[in-house]
Design an enzyme around this catalytic site. Structure first.
Site, short mmCIF file in Angstrom:
data_model
loop_
_atom_site.label_atom_id
_atom_site.label_comp_id
_atom_site.label_asym_id
_atom_site.label_seq_id
_atom_site.Cartn_x
_atom_site.Cartn_y
_atom_site.Cartn_z
N ILE A 47 -59.07 -8.43 48.90
CA ILE A 47 -58.01 -7.46 49.15
C ILE A 47 -57.50 -7.57 50.59
O ILE A 47 -56.30 -7.54 50.83
CB ILE A 47 -58.50 -6.02 48.85
CG1 ILE A 47 -58.81 -5.86 47.35
CG2 ILE A 47 -57.44 -5.00 49.26
CD1 ILE A 47 -59.48 -4.54 47.00
N CYS A 48 -58.41 -7.72 51.54
CA CYS A 48 -58.01 -7.81 52.95
C CYS A 48 -57.14 -9.04 53.20
O CYS A 48 -56.13 -8.96 53.90
CB CYS A 48 -59.24 -7.85 53.86
SG CYS A 48 -60.26 -6.36 53.78
N THR A 49 -57.53 -10.16 52.61
CA THR A 49 -56.74 -11.38 52.77
C THR A 49 -55.34 -11.19 52.19
O THR A 49 -54.34 -11.58 52.81
CB THR A 49 -57.46 -12.57 52.11
OG1 THR A 49 -58.73 -12.75 52.75
CG2 THR A 49 -56.65 -13.85 52.24
N LEU A 52 -53.33 -8.69 54.56
CA LEU A 52 -52.90 -9.29 55.82
C LEU A 52 -51.89 -10.41 55.57
O LEU A 52 -51.00 -10.65 56.40
CB LEU A 52 -54.09 -9.76 56.64
CG LEU A 52 -55.02 -8.64 57.12
CD1 LEU A 52 -56.08 -9.18 58.07
CD2 LEU A 52 -54.27 -7.50 57.77
#
Length: 155
Positions: A47-49, A52
């Site tokens: 999710i973070c990848t 961002l």
């Protein structure tokens, strides 16, 4: 406690993924449109990848509007450097590694049980006032396109 809209954003001092010391005041100085401060749990996670990456896609528009994007996690500086290089991220990644989660705690977005930041986002104007914020749990993706729209809309 999470700063509310209209409140002063907590100041901080951290190292970015290049090892440079960064403060909120440093960020606000050249940021005519303010600072979009995005807390995320872990570098290299799915999710973070994705989030961002979506910020990377909107970065040119944000930069043209004078909005400075800064992403913050509890990862170590060298992890953040590898993440920034692997994902070709054009904005600063700040390490909230030590004291562990100190910045996230100041913003009320640290999850003690997981030992990382929740998905908290804050738009801070040039005077250091929070003008918008949103908070999601660790496994709840944010609508980053909406973040970009919000940051680009006049306040």
């Amino acid at each position: 406690m999470t700063p509310s809209t209209g409140e002063r954003a907590p100041g901080f001092r951290a190292r970015n993924h290049h090892g440079e010391t960064v403060t909120l005041d440093d960020l606000l100085g050249p940021a005519e449109g303010g600072v979009l401060l995005v807390f995320y749990p872990w570098a290299f996670s799915g999710i973070c990848t994705s989030e961002l990456g979506a910020l990377r896609a909107g970065h040119a528009d944000l930069a043209a509007a004078g909005v400075r994007v800064v992403a913050v996690s509890c990862d170590a500086m060298f992890t953040l450097r590898a993440f920034a290089e692997a994902e070709d991220l054009p904005f600063d990644l700040l390490s909230d590694h030590w004291p562990h989660g100190a910045i996230a705690r100041e913003y009320g977005v640290f999850d003690d049980e997981a030992g990382c930041a929740l998905r908290g986002s804050f738009l801070v104007d040039r005077s250091g006032t929070v003008t918008w914020s949103v908070l999601h749990g660790i496994g709840e993706p944010r609508d980053i396109v909406e973040h970009v729209r919000t940051a680009l809309s006049p306040r």
